[in-house]
Design a protein around this motif. Sequence first.
Motif, mmCIF file in Angstrom:
data_model
loop_
_atom_site.group_PDB
_atom_site.id
_atom_site.type_symbol
_atom_site.label_atom_id
_atom_site.label_comp_id
_atom_site.label_asym_id
_atom_site.label_seq_id
_atom_site.Cartn_x
_atom_site.Cartn_y
_atom_site.Cartn_z
ATOM 1 N N MET A 1 36.108 -16.560 -57.622
ATOM 2 C CA MET A 1 35.418 -16.262 -58.869
ATOM 3 C C MET A 1 34.130 -17.081 -58.977
ATOM 4 O O MET A 1 33.128 -16.572 -59.468
ATOM 5 C CB MET A 1 36.373 -16.553 -60.037
ATOM 6 C CG MET A 1 35.847 -16.130 -61.357
ATOM 7 S SD MET A 1 35.748 -14.343 -61.376
ATOM 8 C CE MET A 1 35.224 -14.059 -62.998
ATOM 9 N N ASP A 2 34.195 -18.345 -58.549
ATOM 10 C CA ASP A 2 32.997 -19.182 -58.596
ATOM 11 C C ASP A 2 31.909 -18.636 -57.675
ATOM 12 O O ASP A 2 30.720 -18.703 -58.000
ATOM 13 C CB ASP A 2 33.342 -20.621 -58.191
ATOM 14 C CG ASP A 2 34.176 -21.318 -59.255
ATOM 15 O OD1 ASP A 2 34.072 -20.904 -60.427
ATOM 16 O OD2 ASP A 2 34.924 -22.255 -58.907
ATOM 17 N N THR A 3 32.321 -18.085 -56.546
ATOM 18 C CA THR A 3 31.351 -17.515 -55.609
ATOM 19 C C THR A 3 30.662 -16.305 -56.225
ATOM 20 O O THR A 3 29.438 -16.151 -56.098
ATOM 21 C CB THR A 3 32.069 -17.102 -54.307
ATOM 22 O OG1 THR A 3 32.792 -18.214 -53.795
ATOM 23 C CG2 THR A 3 31.076 -16.617 -53.278
ATOM 24 N N LEU A 4 31.427 -15.473 -56.893
ATOM 25 C CA LEU A 4 30.869 -14.282 -57.542
ATOM 26 C C LEU A 4 29.889 -14.683 -58.631
ATOM 27 O O LEU A 4 28.791 -14.109 -58.732
ATOM 28 C CB LEU A 4 31.999 -13.416 -58.112
ATOM 29 C CG LEU A 4 31.568 -12.114 -58.786
ATOM 30 C CD1 LEU A 4 30.877 -11.218 -57.765
ATOM 31 C CD2 LEU A 4 32.749 -11.425 -59.406
ATOM 32 N N LEU A 5 30.232 -15.661 -59.455
ATOM 33 C CA LEU A 5 29.329 -16.123 -60.502
ATOM 34 C C LEU A 5 28.069 -16.763 -59.916
ATOM 35 O O LEU A 5 26.973 -16.595 -60.458
ATOM 36 C CB LEU A 5 30.034 -17.111 -61.424
ATOM 37 C CG LEU A 5 31.111 -16.498 -62.338
ATOM 38 C CD1 LEU A 5 31.841 -17.590 -63.092
ATOM 39 C CD2 LEU A 5 30.496 -15.503 -63.282
ATOM 40 N N THR A 6 28.210 -17.452 -58.800
ATOM 41 C CA THR A 6 27.043 -18.052 -58.139
ATOM 42 C C THR A 6 26.110 -16.971 -57.611
ATOM 43 O O THR A 6 24.882 -17.048 -57.773
ATOM 44 C CB THR A 6 27.501 -18.960 -56.983
ATOM 45 O OG1 THR A 6 28.406 -19.940 -57.485
ATOM 46 C CG2 THR A 6 26.318 -19.638 -56.329
ATOM 47 N N ILE A 7 26.663 -15.939 -57.003
ATOM 48 C CA ILE A 7 25.849 -14.827 -56.486
ATOM 49 C C ILE A 7 25.128 -14.121 -57.631
ATOM 50 O O ILE A 7 23.930 -13.835 -57.545
ATOM 51 C CB ILE A 7 26.719 -13.843 -55.672
ATOM 52 C CG1 ILE A 7 27.181 -14.514 -54.381
ATOM 53 C CG2 ILE A 7 25.944 -12.571 -55.362
ATOM 54 C CD1 ILE A 7 28.183 -13.703 -53.598
ATOM 55 N N ILE A 8 25.858 -13.839 -58.718
ATOM 56 C CA ILE A 8 25.246 -13.184 -59.878
ATOM 57 C C ILE A 8 24.155 -14.069 -60.468
ATOM 58 O O ILE A 8 23.072 -13.589 -60.852
ATOM 59 C CB ILE A 8 26.318 -12.817 -60.919
ATOM 60 C CG1 ILE A 8 27.217 -11.712 -60.382
ATOM 61 C CG2 ILE A 8 25.671 -12.383 -62.233
ATOM 62 C CD1 ILE A 8 28.396 -11.384 -61.270
ATOM 63 N N GLY A 9 24.389 -15.369 -60.532
ATOM 64 C CA GLY A 9 23.389 -16.303 -61.060
ATOM 65 C C GLY A 9 22.136 -16.344 -60.202
ATOM 66 O O GLY A 9 21.011 -16.340 -60.712
ATOM 67 N N VAL A 10 22.319 -16.394 -58.874
ATOM 68 C CA VAL A 10 21.172 -16.421 -57.970
ATOM 69 C C VAL A 10 20.376 -15.117 -58.065
ATOM 70 O O VAL A 10 19.134 -15.125 -58.108
ATOM 71 C CB VAL A 10 21.638 -16.686 -56.517
ATOM 72 C CG1 VAL A 10 20.519 -16.442 -55.530
ATOM 73 C CG2 VAL A 10 22.181 -18.096 -56.382
ATOM 74 N N LEU A 11 21.062 -13.991 -58.114
ATOM 75 C CA LEU A 11 20.373 -12.704 -58.259
ATOM 76 C C LEU A 11 19.652 -12.618 -59.606
ATOM 77 O O LEU A 11 18.538 -12.065 -59.689
ATOM 78 C CB LEU A 11 21.356 -11.554 -58.106
ATOM 79 C CG LEU A 11 21.918 -11.334 -56.697
ATOM 80 C CD1 LEU A 11 22.960 -10.226 -56.711
ATOM 81 C CD2 LEU A 11 20.810 -11.019 -55.720
ATOM 82 N N GLY A 12 20.266 -13.137 -60.656
ATOM 83 C CA GLY A 12 19.638 -13.136 -61.978
ATOM 84 C C GLY A 12 18.382 -13.980 -62.008
ATOM 85 O O GLY A 12 17.357 -13.576 -62.572
ATOM 86 N N VAL A 13 18.437 -15.164 -61.400
ATOM 87 C CA VAL A 13 17.256 -16.017 -61.344
ATOM 88 C C VAL A 13 16.162 -15.354 -60.507
ATOM 89 O O VAL A 13 14.978 -15.394 -60.863
ATOM 90 C CB VAL A 13 17.625 -17.419 -60.786
ATOM 91 C CG1 VAL A 13 16.381 -18.229 -60.473
ATOM 92 C CG2 VAL A 13 18.509 -18.160 -61.771
ATOM 93 N N GLY A 14 16.540 -14.705 -59.411
ATOM 94 C CA GLY A 14 15.562 -13.987 -58.589
ATOM 95 C C GLY A 14 14.903 -12.859 -59.366
ATOM 96 O O GLY A 14 13.682 -12.669 -59.289
#
Length: 93
Positions: A1-14
């Motif tokens: 779950m933490d990995t999914l939130l990290t990916i979503i966060g990185v994509l959101g910042v991008g």
Amino acid sequence: MDTLLTIIGVLGVGALLISAWVFVAAAKRYVSGDDLEAEMAAMESDLSPYRHWANRSTNDRRQNREAIVFPITINGVVIEHDRRRNLDRRRAA
């Protein structure tokens, strides 16, 4: 779950960075007007697909002084009478 939130966060910042860059570039172009003259010159070109007007002719095609008498033959077709009845046809439209 933490990995999914990290990916979503990185994509959101991008996505946020890309949208900020696009906004800043558009605002800079709008404020400075650097490309405005070049765009207007390109639109004035005869090759421009955005040019919706044609140069006016010096002679007026409606200056025909000859009266048309019916019946008349045009392209091998005999026209018996004038189909335009109103004297002021522009007003009728």
